[in-house]
Motif scaffolding. Structure first.
Motif, PDB file in Angstrom:
ATOM      1  N   ARG A 117      93.681  92.571  43.520  1.00  0.00           N
ATOM      2  CA  ARG A 117      94.130  93.955  43.272  1.00  0.00           C
ATOM      3  C   ARG A 117      94.425  94.596  44.617  1.00  0.00           C
ATOM      4  O   ARG A 117      94.160  93.998  45.644  1.00  0.00           O
ATOM      5  CB  ARG A 117      93.084  94.739  42.482  1.00  0.00           C
ATOM      6  CG  ARG A 117      91.743  94.849  43.171  1.00  0.00           C
ATOM      7  CD  ARG A 117      90.763  95.670  42.342  1.00  0.00           C
ATOM      8  NE  ARG A 117      89.477  95.796  43.021  1.00  0.00           N
ATOM      9  CZ  ARG A 117      88.452  96.506  42.581  1.00  0.00           C
ATOM     10  NH1 ARG A 117      88.534  97.148  41.437  1.00  0.00           N
ATOM     11  NH2 ARG A 117      87.323  96.587  43.254  1.00  0.00           N
ATOM     12  N   ASN A 122      94.128 103.538  41.628  1.00  0.00           N
ATOM     13  CA  ASN A 122      92.674 103.473  41.753  1.00  0.00           C
ATOM     14  C   ASN A 122      92.333 103.185  43.207  1.00  0.00           C
ATOM     15  O   ASN A 122      92.842 102.226  43.790  1.00  0.00           O
ATOM     16  CB  ASN A 122      92.101 102.346  40.884  1.00  0.00           C
ATOM     17  CG  ASN A 122      90.588 102.424  40.758  1.00  0.00           C
ATOM     18  OD1 ASN A 122      90.065 103.312  40.107  1.00  0.00           O
ATOM     19  ND2 ASN A 122      89.886 101.508  41.406  1.00  0.00           N
ATOM     20  N   GLU A 123      91.526 104.034  43.780  1.00  0.00           N
ATOM     21  CA  GLU A 123      91.035 103.809  45.147  1.00  0.00           C
ATOM     22  C   GLU A 123      92.145 103.333  46.092  1.00  0.00           C
ATOM     23  O   GLU A 123      92.097 102.216  46.614  1.00  0.00           O
ATOM     24  CB  GLU A 123      89.878 102.812  45.139  1.00  0.00           C
ATOM     25  CG  GLU A 123      88.648 103.338  44.437  1.00  0.00           C
ATOM     26  CD  GLU A 123      87.424 102.441  44.599  1.00  0.00           C
ATOM     27  OE1 GLU A 123      87.591 101.245  44.876  1.00  0.00           O
ATOM     28  OE2 GLU A 123      86.312 102.955  44.439  1.00  0.00           O
ATOM     29  N   TYR A 166      78.627 104.586  45.511  1.00  0.00           N
ATOM     30  CA  TYR A 166      77.813 103.371  45.373  1.00  0.00           C
ATOM     31  C   TYR A 166      76.860 103.209  46.559  1.00  0.00           C
ATOM     32  O   TYR A 166      76.987 102.264  47.341  1.00  0.00           O
ATOM     33  CB  TYR A 166      78.714 102.137  45.267  1.00  0.00           C
ATOM     34  CG  TYR A 166      79.547 102.123  44.007  1.00  0.00           C
ATOM     35  CD1 TYR A 166      78.966 101.784  42.791  1.00  0.00           C
ATOM     36  CD2 TYR A 166      80.901 102.444  44.032  1.00  0.00           C
ATOM     37  CE1 TYR A 166      79.719 101.775  41.616  1.00  0.00           C
ATOM     38  CE2 TYR A 166      81.658 102.443  42.869  1.00  0.00           C
ATOM     39  CZ  TYR A 166      81.060 102.111  41.674  1.00  0.00           C
ATOM     40  OH  TYR A 166      81.800 102.112  40.529  1.00  0.00           O
ATOM     41  N   GLU A 185      83.108 107.481  39.529  1.00  0.00           N
ATOM     42  CA  GLU A 185      82.384 106.228  39.261  1.00  0.00           C
ATOM     43  C   GLU A 185      81.022 106.296  39.925  1.00  0.00           C
ATOM     44  O   GLU A 185      80.893 106.761  41.051  1.00  0.00           O
ATOM     45  CB  GLU A 185      83.102 105.023  39.867  1.00  0.00           C
ATOM     46  CG  GLU A 185      84.410 104.652  39.244  1.00  0.00           C
ATOM     47  CD  GLU A 185      85.040 103.438  39.934  1.00  0.00           C
ATOM     48  OE1 GLU A 185      84.321 102.652  40.581  1.00  0.00           O
ATOM     49  OE2 GLU A 185      86.263 103.296  39.833  1.00  0.00           O
ATOM     50  N   TRP A 242      78.343  94.131  44.139  1.00  0.00           N
ATOM     51  CA  TRP A 242      78.935  93.615  45.380  1.00  0.00           C
ATOM     52  C   TRP A 242      78.074  93.905  46.611  1.00  0.00           C
ATOM     53  O   TRP A 242      78.453  93.574  47.730  1.00  0.00           O
ATOM     54  CB  TRP A 242      80.351  94.154  45.570  1.00  0.00           C
ATOM     55  CG  TRP A 242      80.524  95.631  45.323  1.00  0.00           C
ATOM     56  CD1 TRP A 242      81.001  96.212  44.183  1.00  0.00           C
ATOM     57  CD2 TRP A 242      80.208  96.720  46.206  1.00  0.00           C
ATOM     58  NE1 TRP A 242      81.002  97.589  44.305  1.00  0.00           N
ATOM     59  CE2 TRP A 242      80.527  97.919  45.541  1.00  0.00           C
ATOM     60  CE3 TRP A 242      79.686  96.784  47.498  1.00  0.00           C
ATOM     61  CZ2 TRP A 242      80.337  99.181  46.114  1.00  0.00           C
ATOM     62  CZ3 TRP A 242      79.499  98.049  48.073  1.00  0.00           C
ATOM     63  CH2 TRP A 242      79.827  99.227  47.383  1.00  0.00           C
ATOM     64  N   GLU A 271      83.205  91.012  38.318  1.00  0.00           N
ATOM     65  CA  GLU A 271      82.339  92.153  38.045  1.00  0.00           C
ATOM     66  C   GLU A 271      81.446  91.931  36.839  1.00  0.00           C
ATOM     67  O   GLU A 271      80.902  92.887  36.274  1.00  0.00           O
ATOM     68  CB  GLU A 271      83.190  93.426  37.925  1.00  0.00           C
ATOM     69  CG  GLU A 271      83.751  93.799  39.298  1.00  0.00           C
ATOM     70  CD  GLU A 271      84.657  94.998  39.317  1.00  0.00           C
ATOM     71  OE1 GLU A 271      85.242  95.324  38.265  1.00  0.00           O
ATOM     72  OE2 GLU A 271      84.806  95.595  40.397  1.00  0.00           O
ATOM     73  N   HIS A 275      78.118  93.459  37.281  1.00  0.00           N
ATOM     74  CA  HIS A 275      78.021  94.870  37.684  1.00  0.00           C
ATOM     75  C   HIS A 275      77.312  95.641  36.579  1.00  0.00           C
ATOM     76  O   HIS A 275      77.467  95.339  35.395  1.00  0.00           O
ATOM     77  CB  HIS A 275      79.423  95.454  37.903  1.00  0.00           C
ATOM     78  CG  HIS A 275      79.419  96.697  38.742  1.00  0.00           C
ATOM     79  ND1 HIS A 275      78.985  97.913  38.273  1.00  0.00           N
ATOM     80  CD2 HIS A 275      79.786  96.903  40.035  1.00  0.00           C
ATOM     81  CE1 HIS A 275      79.101  98.809  39.240  1.00  0.00           C
ATOM     82  NE2 HIS A 275      79.579  98.220  40.323  1.00  0.00           N
TER      83      HIS A 275
HETATM   84  C1  GAL Z   1      85.150 100.555  42.572  1.00  0.00           C
HETATM   85  C2  GAL Z   1      86.391 100.291  41.754  1.00  0.00           C
HETATM   86  C3  GAL Z   1      86.043  99.825  40.359  1.00  0.00           C
HETATM   87  C4  GAL Z   1      84.995  98.764  40.412  1.00  0.00           C
HETATM   88  C5  GAL Z   1      83.798  99.291  41.138  1.00  0.00           C
HETATM   89  C6  GAL Z   1      82.637  98.346  41.215  1.00  0.00           C
HETATM   90  O1  GAL Z   1      85.397 100.506  43.928  1.00  0.00           O
HETATM   91  O2  GAL Z   1      87.168 101.444  41.659  1.00  0.00           O
HETATM   92  O3  GAL Z   1      87.205  99.349  39.742  1.00  0.00           O
HETATM   93  O4  GAL Z   1      85.508  97.645  41.048  1.00  0.00           O
HETATM   94  O5  GAL Z   1      84.161  99.600  42.456  1.00  0.00           O
HETATM   95  O6  GAL Z   1      81.580  98.873  41.974  1.00  0.00           O
END
Ligand code: GAL
Length: 684
Positions: free
Chosen positions: A114, A152-153, A274, A311, A319, A359, A362
């Protein structure tokens, strides 16, 4: 203040990827019922879903998305609809290799992953426009749509030939002539004078890295190019319905883009949080929490209104080096702290764990066990019921008298500078040292950049403003002349907008005069080396001395009163060089700090100064270690107080006035007990 989306309630939502479950209709049926049980009121759909929306070039399939949006809406769950541009589908990446990103090493990536596309490519832009047009035509007036989530990001850069050409064009517009560019970039150095625009290449590990003006302009260009890509996406969405706001999600202290510039294109700021939780054996989570809250405060300040927590994980982040789930009850604490610092939502990545790929482990509201009787589901659902009752908080403002200036262009330049310290100049750490004591004591802090209006503040902290451009210095001086208190530090006012060193006395542009000092030299220390600052004349209670590290700037006092001096420990050095000074200027005062002081100095100095200035924290009391407080004022005048306990032990706070627990209705007259990792939302 208006609510930031057309849905005037706190959002409690999740990234939802039904495209991964289209062959499991029973799962999709369950999802919607369970979202309701979890008190979820919005879902972010379509992020990275391009392959499902346009399975082959020009053949669109939006029916599944419409069905999901309809069904969600019937159950009171609103849609945050993404454009799919953040991941190129396989067919596109294969058919149009020129849309694939090229690294600084000039290697074009293979299809897959991505954030894999070029922001300049006319083909990619056209394909994005076409799919966005389909989405906008179908959904811009859907009753369930409350927000567009663009891509996204946004991140990364592309060095392909198309980007090189766009960069040269951008430079032509900026400089007009090669002579002007050569002068701005100081290219007589090492015989790097450009004689043709075509000779200009973006920085590369196997090419040019030493022209700081080039490096800086490349970063500016990457932000501008990303923004123009974003703007092109937004134009299609707004053309269909200008009422629906747009956002894109930021990534904390990511510095590949100047978020302040990107923010100018957005209606709503959102970010993805995060932090690394539970890495401390002691169980004290303050050090991760304060960074997260600092970025929340930055987001709140970008458009001067609440932001969305787009998020966060309800349990683990897969991760990180070690992926500990949030411990029991901890999720509520992190969420409340985000609300306290300006969020109008709590949203998750993600609703349901994927079965495969990167993921699958996650954290998510629904795990592979596919049960609702889990602790995480219960905690999410409980938080949702709290948010449901917080309508009065929606759109609530934060009133701050203190500002910290943190400017991305200066950050880029000082970290690229080659000297005085190449193993971490520490500008961001220094900024956070200013933030930390205010965070601990519960003072509201705004973050501003060099272009901001400082006039509404009482105290302006300016840590390491190395690159000083435009009329920033004048505005800092005016702020002080008119009665403000400013704190300048070492390594400020060194270079101009092109990262060319100022000639003459520094800090430049009149900041030396403002501080009543003049730069002599800067002495960087190796990790582990220290010097000491002795306080000679304390304007308010301070310790006798403080440890200094990283950077010690020697200055001459020229009008300033010396409050603290260096003890270098070096018999060859004079031992009374000024390290901390104060200088009255107009109706205000300028402090200057030459040495990179330990944390204790900042808490002693800043809190005493704030008290001296008559500034008040959210709760005028001494908070126990690891307990923080913040306040927001709702549009109906209700002031919400938030108290967070980042310790694994019980704590108690002496209240300056009685407060009522907003959730339970219980009154606390003078003592507020806090459970381990507890968080309270209170009103008067
Ligand atoms: C973000 C991202 C999400 C997902 C998430 C996992 O950076 O926007 O799609 O990958 O991390 O922590």
């Amino acid at each position: 203040m208006q609510s930031i989306t057309p849905y005037p309630h706190m959002l409690h939502g999740c990234d939802y990827n039904p495209e991964q479950w289209r062959n499991r209709p029973e799962i999709l049926d369950q999802d919607i019922i369970r979202m309701q049980q979890a008190n979820i009121n919005c879902a972010s759909l379509g992020i990275f879903a391009w392959a499902a929306l346009e399975p082959e070039e020009g053949r669109y399939d939006l029916d599944w998305l419409e069905e999901i949006m309809n069904r969600l809406h019937q159950r009171g769950i609103y849609t945050v609809l993404a454009t799919p541009s953040a991941a190129s589908p396989m067919w596109l990446a294969h058919k149009y290799p020129e849309t694939r990103r090229v690294g600084a090493d000039r290697i074009r990536i293979l299809p897959g992953g991505r954030h894999n596309h070029c922001y300049t490519s006319p083909v990619y832009r056209e394909k994005v426009r076409a799919v966005n047009e389909q989405l906008a035509a179908r959904f811009a007036h859907h009753p369930g749509l409350i927000l567009w989530h663009v891509g996204n990001e946004f991140q990364g850069e592309c060095h392909c030939e198309l980007c090189q050409a766009a960069f040269r064009e951008w430079l032509r517009e900026r400089y007009g002539t090669l002579d002007a560019l050569n002068a701005a970039w100081w290219t007589a150095f090492w015989s790097n004078t450009y004689t043709d625009w075509e000779q200009i290449e973006s920085p590369a590990p196997h090419g040019e890295t030493a022209i700081h003006g080039l490096n800086l302009d490349w970063k500016r260009f990457c932000t501008a190019q990303t923004r123009s890509f974003l703007d092109a996406e937004i134009a299609v969405l707004k053309a269909a319905n200008p009422v629906i706001p747009v956002t894109t999600n930021f990534m904390g202290f990511y510095d590949g883009l100047n978020y302040r510039e990107i923010a100018k294109s957005l209606d709503v700021i959102s970010w993805d949080s995060y932090p690394l939780w539970h890495s401390e054996q002691s169980g004290d989570e303050s050090s991760s929490a304060f960074r997260a809250d600092a970025f929340s405060d930055m987001c709140r300040c970008m458009l001067g209104k609440p932001f969305l927590l787009m998020e966060n994980t309800p349990s683990q982040t897969n991760w990180q080096p070690v992926c500990r789930p949030k411990t029991w009850g901890f999720h509520r604490l992190t969420a409340v702290s985000c609300l306290a610092h300006g969020a109008d939502s709590v949203q998750y990545f993600q609703w349901r764990q994927s079965r495969g790929c990167a993921e699958k482990f996650h954290g998510a509201v629904m795990t592979h066990a596919n049960r609702t009787d889990t602790r995480v589901f219960q905690e999410v659902s409980d938080l949702g019921s709290t948010l449901k009752r917080l309508d009065a908080l929606c759109g609530a403002k934060t009133v701050a008298n203190i500002a910290i200036l943190y400017d991305m262009e200066s950050h880029w330049a000082v970290n690229d500078a080659k000297g005085p310290r190449n193993q971490g100049i520490g500008d961001t750490d220094l900024m956070l040292r200013f933030y930390l004591p205010f965070w601990k004591a519960g003072y509201a802090v705004d973050f501003v950049d060099a272009e901001a209006d400082f006039s509404g503040y009482h105290l302006l902290c300016v840590p390491m403003l190395y690159l000083l451009r435009g009329d920033t210095a004048k505005r800092i001086r005016d702020f002080t002349l008119q009665g403000g208190t400013v704190i300048l530090t070492m390594h400020s006012g060194v270079t101009d907008a092109h990262d060319l060193c100022y000639m003459g006395d520094t800090p430049a542009e009149g900041l030396a005069e403002l501080a009543g000092i003049r730069f002599l030299e800067i002495d960087p220390l190796f990790d582990g080396q220290t010097e000491t600052m002795h306080i000679q004349k304390a304007p308010f209670p301070l310790a006798e001395s403080y440890r200094l590290e990283r950077l010690c700037e020697r200055v001459a006092a020229e009008g300033a009163e010396v409050l603290g001096v260096y003890d270098t420990g070096n018999p060859c050095m004079p031992d009374d060089l000024p390290c901390l000074t104060r200088h009255p200027f107009g109706r205000g005062t300028a402090y200057y700090l030459g040495g990179f002081a330990e944390e204790r100095f900042f808490s002693d100095f800043l809190i005493s100064l704030a008290e001296r200035l008559g500034l008040l924290p959210a709760l005028d009391t001494t908070l126990p270690h690891g307990v923080t407080a913040a306040a927001r004022q709702g549009k109906d005048g209700t002031v919400f107080y938030f108290v967070m306990n980042w310790n694994r032990e019980q704590k108690s706070v002496n209240l300056p006035f009685p407060l009522k627990d907003f959730e339970t209705g219980k009154f606390y007259q003078s003592k507020l007990p806090l459970s381990p990792y507890g968080a309270k939302i209170l009103i008067r």
